[in-house]
Structure formats: structure tokens, C-alpha cells
Design a protein around this motif. Sequence first.
Motif, PDB file in Angstrom:
ATOM      1  N   LYS A 107       0.818  -1.200   0.000  1.00  0.00           N
ATOM      2  CA  LYS A 107       0.000   0.000   0.000  1.00  0.00           C
ATOM      3  C   LYS A 107       0.855   1.254   0.000  1.00  0.00           C
ATOM      4  CE  LYS A 107      -0.748  -0.559   4.915  1.00  0.00           C
ATOM      5  NZ  LYS A 107      -1.699  -0.911   5.928  1.00  0.00           N
ATOM      6  N   THR A 108       0.266   2.319  -0.516  1.00  0.00           N
ATOM      7  CA  THR A 108       0.894   3.628  -0.519  1.00  0.00           C
ATOM      8  C   THR A 108       0.579   4.275   0.820  1.00  0.00           C
ATOM      9  OG1 THR A 108       0.458   3.754  -2.887  1.00  0.00           O
ATOM     10  CG2 THR A 108       1.087   5.801  -1.778  1.00  0.00           C
ATOM     11  N   TYR A 144       5.858   3.605   0.593  1.00  0.00           N
ATOM     12  CA  TYR A 144       5.112   2.356   0.536  1.00  0.00           C
ATOM     13  C   TYR A 144       5.418   1.459   1.721  1.00  0.00           C
ATOM     14  CZ  TYR A 144       4.863   3.807  -4.352  1.00  0.00           C
ATOM     15  OH  TYR A 144       4.666   4.519  -5.494  1.00  0.00           O
ATOM     16  N   ASN A 188       6.413   9.013  -3.505  1.00  0.00           N
ATOM     17  CA  ASN A 188       5.507   8.144  -2.756  1.00  0.00           C
ATOM     18  C   ASN A 188       6.287   7.293  -1.767  1.00  0.00           C
ATOM     19  OD1 ASN A 188       3.385   9.129  -4.250  1.00  0.00           O
ATOM     20  ND2 ASN A 188       2.999   7.235  -5.372  1.00  0.00           N
ATOM     21  N   GLU A 216       2.204   7.248   1.753  1.00  0.00           N
ATOM     22  CA  GLU A 216       2.306   8.685   1.498  1.00  0.00           C
ATOM     23  C   GLU A 216       2.238   8.863  -0.009  1.00  0.00           C
ATOM     24  OE1 GLU A 216       5.660  12.150   1.807  1.00  0.00           O
ATOM     25  OE2 GLU A 216       5.548  10.742   3.472  1.00  0.00           O
ATOM     26  N   GLU A 217       1.252   9.599  -0.483  1.00  0.00           N
ATOM     27  CA  GLU A 217       1.014   9.689  -1.914  1.00  0.00           C
ATOM     28  C   GLU A 217       1.173  11.114  -2.427  1.00  0.00           C
ATOM     29  OE1 GLU A 217      -2.523   8.651  -5.124  1.00  0.00           O
ATOM     30  OE2 GLU A 217      -2.678   7.944  -3.065  1.00  0.00           O
ATOM     31  N   HIS A 218       1.836  11.234  -3.576  1.00  0.00           N
ATOM     32  CA  HIS A 218       1.961  12.508  -4.278  1.00  0.00           C
ATOM     33  C   HIS A 218       1.058  12.455  -5.505  1.00  0.00           C
ATOM     34  CE1 HIS A 218       5.285  14.243  -1.951  1.00  0.00           C
ATOM     35  NE2 HIS A 218       5.556  12.976  -1.710  1.00  0.00           N
ATOM     36  N   THR A 226       2.926   7.368  -9.987  1.00  0.00           N
ATOM     37  CA  THR A 226       2.605   5.946 -10.126  1.00  0.00           C
ATOM     38  C   THR A 226       2.620   5.323  -8.743  1.00  0.00           C
ATOM     39  OG1 THR A 226       3.680   5.898 -12.268  1.00  0.00           O
ATOM     40  CG2 THR A 226       3.325   3.779 -11.200  1.00  0.00           C
ATOM     41  N   LYS A 227       1.566   4.578  -8.405  1.00  0.00           N
ATOM     42  CA  LYS A 227       1.501   4.032  -7.048  1.00  0.00           C
ATOM     43  C   LYS A 227       1.249   2.530  -6.985  1.00  0.00           C
ATOM     44  CE  LYS A 227      -3.346   5.188  -6.432  1.00  0.00           C
ATOM     45  NZ  LYS A 227      -4.302   5.884  -5.625  1.00  0.00           N
ATOM     46  N   ASN A 228       1.204   1.859  -8.094  1.00  0.00           N
ATOM     47  CA  ASN A 228       0.896   0.427  -8.068  1.00  0.00           C
ATOM     48  C   ASN A 228       1.921  -0.386  -8.851  1.00  0.00           C
ATOM     49  OD1 ASN A 228       0.195   1.350 -10.576  1.00  0.00           O
ATOM     50  ND2 ASN A 228      -1.721   0.198 -10.705  1.00  0.00           N
TER      51      ASN A 228
END
Length: 166
Positions: free
Chosen positions: A96-97, A158, A156, A99-101, A105-107
Amino acid sequence: MSIVLGVCLLIPSTTVFASEVEDKESVGVESQVEDIHYLTEDLTRGSKKPGANASVHNLSKSNYNYQLTDFGYRLYTDKWLTSSSGKISVSLSNFKTIEEHPGATKNQITFRLYDSSGLISSSKKTVYGGSASTTFSNVKSGKKYYVAFEVPTNGNRYSGKGYISD
């Protein structure tokens, strides 16, 4: 007066005893989860590839269980891995992310297999539902390997967990 003094002396010793029991129980719980390797960029475990004198984990005897904690680029297994099956499989779950910007790309994660000479193979995966896996074949029995977990460097952060098996 002597009764009050005696009661006062008993209370601190009871508190110390309860504290000692609690500490002993904590140590017992900690040793039960010792087989999980906590890998993070902020600690020595996982931030660098295993050195020449690092210990070896035989995947033919047990899985290498890991927890990836708060990372934003690359983590490594903290031990060398060996396998007699001709393959090494990496399974990731609960990715899982944390901290997200926006727009990043997060996956996506890349699993890389190395031996002491360098990169053997890599496998870029899209993570669906928090899970991904890959299997590296042509692993030589008796040879030592390690795995790197890599995500895009986009700000990001993770976390995830999983295991490596043969």
C-alpha cells in the motif's frame, strides 16, 4: 505506624515484580516473530545489499518472511538466500501507498534477483489488490542470491509484506 510502613514497602516491590513479568512476556512475544525480517531504508536491515559475511537463509528449509516498512526507492533482503529447487519465488501482499503525491505511479514494483556477481534477472509487476508475485528460474543449487524490491522514485512512500520461497 509499623503496619503502614510495612504496607508502603510492599507496594513498590509488587510494582517492580509486575514490571519484570511484563518485560519477560514482551521478550517472549518478540522471539516468536523473530522470523520476520523488517526491511526499511532508515535501518541497516534492508537499506544495503547483504555483505560478503552476511548470514545465509536456506529457502529449502523455510520461507524468508519480510515486512517492507516506509520505503520510497529500494530495499534488499538482509541475508543471502539459497535454494535447491532451481527457482526462487517472491510473493508480496498488503502492498500500500502510505504517502502519496498526486499523479505519481503508485501500483508498481520491480523485483530483482542478484548473485554475488550482480543482477541475474528482474521482474516489473503491477500490483493489483495489494498483491504481486514473481518466480525466478535457473537458480543454481548452492549459489547465494539476494532480492531487491524497487518502486518508482516519485516521492511516494510504501509498505508491504510477504515471503520468499523456493
